[in-house]
Design a protein around this motif. Structure first.
Motif, PDB file in Angstrom:
ATOM      1  N   LEU A   1      39.765  42.229  43.449  1.00 35.65           N
ATOM      2  CA  LEU A   1      40.259  40.863  43.313  1.00 35.65           C
ATOM      3  C   LEU A   1      40.775  40.338  44.645  1.00 35.65           C
ATOM      4  CD1 LEU A   1      42.306  41.176  39.976  1.00 35.65           C
ATOM      5  CD2 LEU A   1      39.899  40.546  40.270  1.00 35.65           C
ATOM      6  N   GLY A   2      40.467  39.075  44.930  1.00 36.22           N
ATOM      7  CA  GLY A   2      40.949  38.418  46.140  1.00 36.22           C
ATOM      8  C   GLY A   2      40.968  36.917  45.932  1.00 36.22           C
ATOM      9  N   SER A   3      41.705  36.211  46.780  1.00 32.09           N
ATOM     10  CA  SER A   3      41.821  34.753  46.677  1.00 32.09           C
ATOM     11  C   SER A   3      41.332  34.101  47.962  1.00 32.09           C
ATOM     12  CB  SER A   3      43.279  34.345  46.444  1.00 32.09           C
ATOM     13  OG  SER A   3      43.836  34.999  45.333  1.00 32.09           O
TER      14      SER A   3
ATOM     15  N   GLN B   1      38.498  36.401  48.518  1.00 29.24           N
ATOM     16  CA  GLN B   1      37.581  36.592  47.394  1.00 29.24           C
ATOM     17  C   GLN B   1      36.201  36.974  47.922  1.00 29.24           C
ATOM     18  OE1 GLN B   1      37.279  33.404  44.501  1.00 29.24           O
ATOM     19  NE2 GLN B   1      35.839  34.562  43.245  1.00 29.24           N
TER      20      GLN B   1
ATOM     21  N   SER C   1      38.367  36.268  41.494  1.00 28.44           N
ATOM     22  CA  SER C   1      39.630  35.799  42.042  1.00 28.44           C
ATOM     23  C   SER C   1      40.756  36.306  41.151  1.00 28.44           C
ATOM     24  CB  SER C   1      39.654  34.274  42.106  1.00 28.44           C
ATOM     25  OG  SER C   1      39.650  33.731  40.799  1.00 28.44           O
ATOM     26  N   PHE C   2      41.974  36.312  41.664  1.00 26.42           N
ATOM     27  CA  PHE C   2      43.108  36.737  40.845  1.00 26.42           C
ATOM     28  C   PHE C   2      43.247  35.857  39.613  1.00 26.42           C
ATOM     29  CE2 PHE C   2      44.203  39.109  44.579  1.00 26.42           C
ATOM     30  CZ  PHE C   2      45.062  40.130  44.173  1.00 26.42           C
TER      31      PHE C   2
ATOM     32  N   TYR D   1      43.545  45.331  44.404  1.00 26.84           N
ATOM     33  CA  TYR D   1      44.080  43.998  44.674  1.00 26.84           C
ATOM     34  C   TYR D   1      44.100  43.786  46.191  1.00 26.84           C
ATOM     35  CZ  TYR D   1      46.020  44.796  39.974  1.00 26.84           C
ATOM     36  OH  TYR D   1      46.192  45.093  38.638  1.00 26.84           O
TER      37      TYR D   1
ATOM     38  N   PHE E   1      45.500  41.426  48.725  1.00 24.15           N
ATOM     39  CA  PHE E   1      46.516  40.377  48.715  1.00 24.15           C
ATOM     40  C   PHE E   1      46.419  39.459  49.935  1.00 24.15           C
ATOM     41  CE2 PHE E   1      48.438  43.627  45.994  1.00 24.15           C
ATOM     42  CZ  PHE E   1      48.777  42.856  44.896  1.00 24.15           C
ATOM     43  N   SER E   2      46.740  38.193  49.690  1.00 22.48           N
ATOM     44  CA  SER E   2      46.728  37.166  50.734  1.00 22.48           C
ATOM     45  C   SER E   2      47.993  37.245  51.590  1.00 22.48           C
ATOM     46  CB  SER E   2      46.617  35.778  50.091  1.00 22.48           C
ATOM     47  OG  SER E   2      46.652  34.771  51.071  1.00 22.48           O
TER      48      SER E   2
ATOM     49  N   LEU F   1      50.205  34.067  47.263  1.00 24.09           N
ATOM     50  CA  LEU F   1      50.747  35.359  46.848  1.00 24.09           C
ATOM     51  C   LEU F   1      51.533  35.270  45.541  1.00 24.09           C
ATOM     52  CD1 LEU F   1      50.867  38.301  47.763  1.00 24.09           C
ATOM     53  CD2 LEU F   1      52.931  37.744  49.071  1.00 24.09           C
TER      54      LEU F   1
ATOM     55  N   TYR G   1      50.818  33.550  42.871  1.00 25.78           N
ATOM     56  CA  TYR G   1      49.869  33.681  41.768  1.00 25.78           C
ATOM     57  C   TYR G   1      49.344  35.115  41.661  1.00 25.78           C
ATOM     58  CZ  TYR G   1      49.739  28.582  41.364  1.00 25.78           C
ATOM     59  OH  TYR G   1      50.080  27.260  41.164  1.00 25.78           O
ATOM     60  N   GLU G   2      49.150  35.738  42.815  1.00 26.80           N
ATOM     61  CA  GLU G   2      48.610  37.103  42.809  1.00 26.80           C
ATOM     62  C   GLU G   2      49.606  38.094  42.208  1.00 26.80           C
ATOM     63  OE1 GLU G   2      45.644  36.497  46.648  1.00 26.80           O
ATOM     64  OE2 GLU G   2      47.556  37.528  46.951  1.00 26.80           O
TER      65      GLU G   2
END
Length: 392
Positions: free
Chosen positions: A234-236, A240, A264-265, A284, A286-287, A293, A295-296
């Motif tokens: 998962l990534g944003s 992503q 996406s998360f 995960y 993370f941004s 972050l 939302y993640e």
């Protein structure tokens, strides 16, 4: 000579030398990519200054792993150029060109390709030139002798070719240093006005990559030995794109024995979460963006409901106190504030390492893991059909 903790003889016996070497060399490749872009900055700027004022749309394209580069770059290109930017794979462009190419919209097509010899690589640029009244091409490749590079050099008025250092042209089936090298080149080109200042950012990125490889490889080897059958990444935003490439890397290096998914998360909440069971590895990515972050972190908390995965792993720039995962891997103890698009480059290394060690653990040969030959380094030739007047 050792790579990833394995000696030369062992790597050769296991058919793993090229993959291990190409993963391990990436921090140095990134420095070389900056040097190459910096050295050619006058020519690159001259081309961009000429074509960007005439451009109304940018398409980032490639096939397979090369297509995923665009997913990480669309945001940074759109922010920095103020031009609508879309990531569209050559595989989509070639099969349904009229859905994506508008004759009246001046286009800059940015193509990414390791070899530049895949059937879609040339077909996509030819279709763009055929259908669009105004079309420019920026080609970023690892092979100066490829068909795509040759196409770019055939019209220097409308096309520009950037060839990465030869070391980035991976010999292994799986793209590793070619992927991150082209991704970094794209980031740097999207903000050429900052090329001097971004040397410091690339230095940090290289140090992060070295830390992942030198300090965490043994941990990723232990993770690879766990009995997981599925994996989710998962990534944003730009990460992503990293998640998408991560899922493919593990799936192809294990010859499909590990079934992988990316999302996406926020998107993972909407149904895809059902894939998680007690044989699933969840990673995960993370941004570094504090807004993203939030939302993640919420998404990770929501994982307590429903089926529990076998393992949860967090990849992050610095420690996130709210998280309680099985493994966390941090690049730095400080908050250096590396932009998320730059993190997309180094954040794929954990998946590369897990995939490499899992491939070895399964008795496969990472340099050519496909036991049936179903996948290959360059996709097999297939017919490219002419787009007739009836279809235009």
């Amino acid at each position: 000579m050792q790579h990833l903790g394995l000696d030369f003889r062992t790597l050769n016996e296991k058919g793993a030398f090229h993959t291990a070497k190409e993963i391990a060399q990436q921090p140095e490749i990134w420095l070389s990519v900056w040097e190459m872009i910096h050295k050619n900055r006058s020519e690159i700027n001259k081309f961009l200054d000429k074509v960007l004022p005439k451009t109304k749309r940018i398409i980032l394209t490639g096939a397979g792993t090369s297509a995923f580069i665009g997913r990480s770059l669309s945001g940074v290109f759109q922010r920095n150029t103020k031009i609508i930017t879309d990531a569209i794979s050559t595989t989509d462009l070639v099969s349904d060109p009229k859905d994506y190419l508008d004759p009246e919209t001046p286009l800059l097509m940015i193509s990414f390709a390791r070899s530049g010899n895949s059937p879609e690589s040339i077909a996509a640029v030819v279709l763009a030139d055929t259908l669009c009244d105004t079309c420019f091409h920026l080609i970023i490749t690892c092979n100066s002798d490829g068909e795509l590079a040759g196409y770019g050099r055939a019209d220097e008025e409308r096309r520009f070719v950037i060839t990465l250092p030869s070391e980035a042209n991976d010999k292994s089936l799986a793209m590793t240093s070619s992927y991150t090298g082209m991704l970094l080149a794209g980031i740097l080109i999207s903000q050429m006005q900052n090329i001097e200042a971004n040397r410091a950012m690339v230095d940090i990125l290289s140090s992060y990559g070295s830390k992942i490889i030198n300090d965490y490889s043994a941990d990723f080897r232990l993770i690879a030995e766990k009995d997981f059958k599925r994996a989710v990444f998962l990534g944003s935003g730009p990460l992503q794109g990293t998640a998408t490439e991560s899922h493919l890397k593990l799936q192809e290096l294990t010859d499909g024995k590990i079934i992988c998914k990316d999302d996406s998360f926020l998107g993972f909440r909407h149904g895809p979460k059902a894939v998680v069971d007690n044989t699933t590895l969840v990673v995960y990515i993370f941004s570094s963006d504090s807004y993203v972050l939030k939302y993640e972190i919420d998404m990770v908390a929501s994982m307590k409901k429903g089926n529990q995965p076998l393992l949860e792993i967090g990849i992050m720039e610095k420690q996130i106190p709210e998280l309680h995962l099985d493994y966390t891997f941090c690049y730095s103890e400080e908050n250096l504030g590396v932009p998320k698009e730059f993190l997309s480059v180094c954040s794929v290394l954990p998946a590369q390492l897990i995939a490499f060690f899992k491939s070895v653990q399964l008795g496969l040969r990472p340099d050519s893991p496909s036991e049936t030959g179903a996948i290959s380094r360059v996709v097999e030739e297939f017919p490219i059909y002419e787009l007739t007047d009836n279809h235009i």
